[in-house]
Design a protein around this motif. Structure first.
Motif, short mmCIF file in Angstrom:
data_model
loop_
_atom_site.label_atom_id
_atom_site.label_comp_id
_atom_site.label_asym_id
_atom_site.label_seq_id
_atom_site.Cartn_x
_atom_site.Cartn_y
_atom_site.Cartn_z
N VAL A 66 31.28 52.46 88.94
CA VAL A 66 31.20 51.18 89.62
C VAL A 66 30.87 50.06 88.64
N ILE A 67 31.73 49.06 88.57
CA ILE A 67 31.43 47.82 87.88
C ILE A 67 31.37 46.74 88.95
N THR A 68 30.26 46.05 89.01
CA THR A 68 30.07 45.09 90.09
C THR A 68 29.90 43.68 89.57
N GLN A 69 30.36 42.73 90.34
CA GLN A 69 30.13 41.33 90.03
C GLN A 69 28.71 40.96 90.43
N ALA A 70 28.12 40.06 89.67
CA ALA A 70 26.77 39.60 89.97
C ALA A 70 26.68 38.11 89.66
N LYS A 71 25.81 37.43 90.40
CA LYS A 71 25.62 36.00 90.19
C LYS A 71 24.16 35.72 89.85
N VAL A 72 23.96 34.89 88.84
CA VAL A 72 22.60 34.55 88.43
C VAL A 72 21.95 33.67 89.51
N CYS A 73 20.83 34.14 90.05
CA CYS A 73 20.16 33.40 91.11
C CYS A 73 18.74 32.98 90.72
#
Length: 281
Positions: A66-73
């Motif tokens: 699994v490679i997942t997208q992530a957003k800096v929060c």
């Protein structure tokens, strides 16, 4: 058989990353010790003329598919040189175990980063959040985090060193042990997560203890930390009192520190097969 674990480091080791899982059952420390074989290297002499790339160093380590997208929060300064990055994880199937690291993919940056996870799996389960603590260096991924990363920056993550193949043996005789952390930095402002460590010590009195070492302290040490702070480097005198057949030693830090502490432990009679260190160099 009761078991004791000693952490020696100048960065926060896996103690905090697994804080919520350190003492859930009598066999927890047994799991920690055995799982170390999957992502730590047995003590040996480190000789390297060339700094290896993260993917090259870890080429033989298992990766999740699994490679997942992530957003800096969230971005906060843990110290003058370390930023804590909070990442909102998009993929509900993304999971990790305490002590694991991630491949860190940045759009427009060809070099892949490799960073240890400093938050617990529980935070991901509850809030969909994962945290990294990244020290500033000229290495492109770390440099990007410190100079270009902003809120809402998008990255991609993949968990490495999956421990899913290890199955805890039942009836193995492990009893609840103790954890002693020796944590060294140049001053108290560089002692990352010190409040978390103090909270753990209060939550598990006698089971988790810590001695902070500072080598270049110029300002007065706050009252809360004073009982736990020693000025000067970690020495043989500090560690020799913990030598026993039931003690495992985990070292985390830059190569010169790992080499120095490994030699020190050998000199005070610690067998090499009881010493482990993370291979981040």
């Amino acid at each position: 058989m009761a078991h004791s674990t000693i952490y020696v480091g100048c960065t926060v080791p896996q103690l905090l990353r697994g804080a919520s899982r350190v003492f859930p059952s009598h066999s927890a420390l047994g799991v920690l010790r055995h799982s170390a074989f999957y992502y730590c290297t047995v003590n040996g002499t480190i000789k390297s003329k060339r700094k290896m790339d993260h993917l090259e160093r870890t080429a033989n380590n298992f990766r999740q598919e699994v490679i997942t997208q992530a957003k800096v929060c969230g971005i906060t300064n843990e110290s003058e040189t370390v930023k804590r990055l909070r990442l909102a994880i998009a993929n509900k199937d993304f999971t990790f175990k305490a002590g694991q690291w991630v491949d860190f993919f940045i759009p427009g940056v060809s070099v892949v980063g490799g960073f240890s996870i400093c938050s617990s799996p529980g935070l991901l389960e509850r809030e969909g959040i994962l945290e990294l603590a990244v020290k500033h260096t000229v290495h492109p991924p770390a440099h990007w985090i410190h100079t270009e990363c902003t809120l809402d920056s998008e990255v991609a993550l993949r968990v490495g060193a999956d421990l899913h193949g290890y199955q805890e043996g039942k009836g193995n005789g492990h009893k609840l042990g103790t954890v002693k952390l020796y944590y060294s930095a140049k001053n108290t402002s560089e002692l990352l997560f010190k409040k978390n460590i103090l909270d753990l010590m209060n939550t598990f009195p006698g089971k988790i203890t810590c001695c902070f070492h500072v080598t270049q302290q110029r300002s007065q040490i706050c009252k809360e930390l004073q009982p736990h702070v020693t000025e000067g480097r970690i020495s043989a005198k500090d560690l020799e009192k913990h030598v026993s057949n039931n003690t495992s030693w985990y070292i985390c830090g830059p190569p010169p520190m790992i080499e120095s502490i490994s030699k020190l432990l050998s000199n005070i009679g610690v067998p090499g097969n009881s010493v482990f260190f993370e291979k981040w160099w």
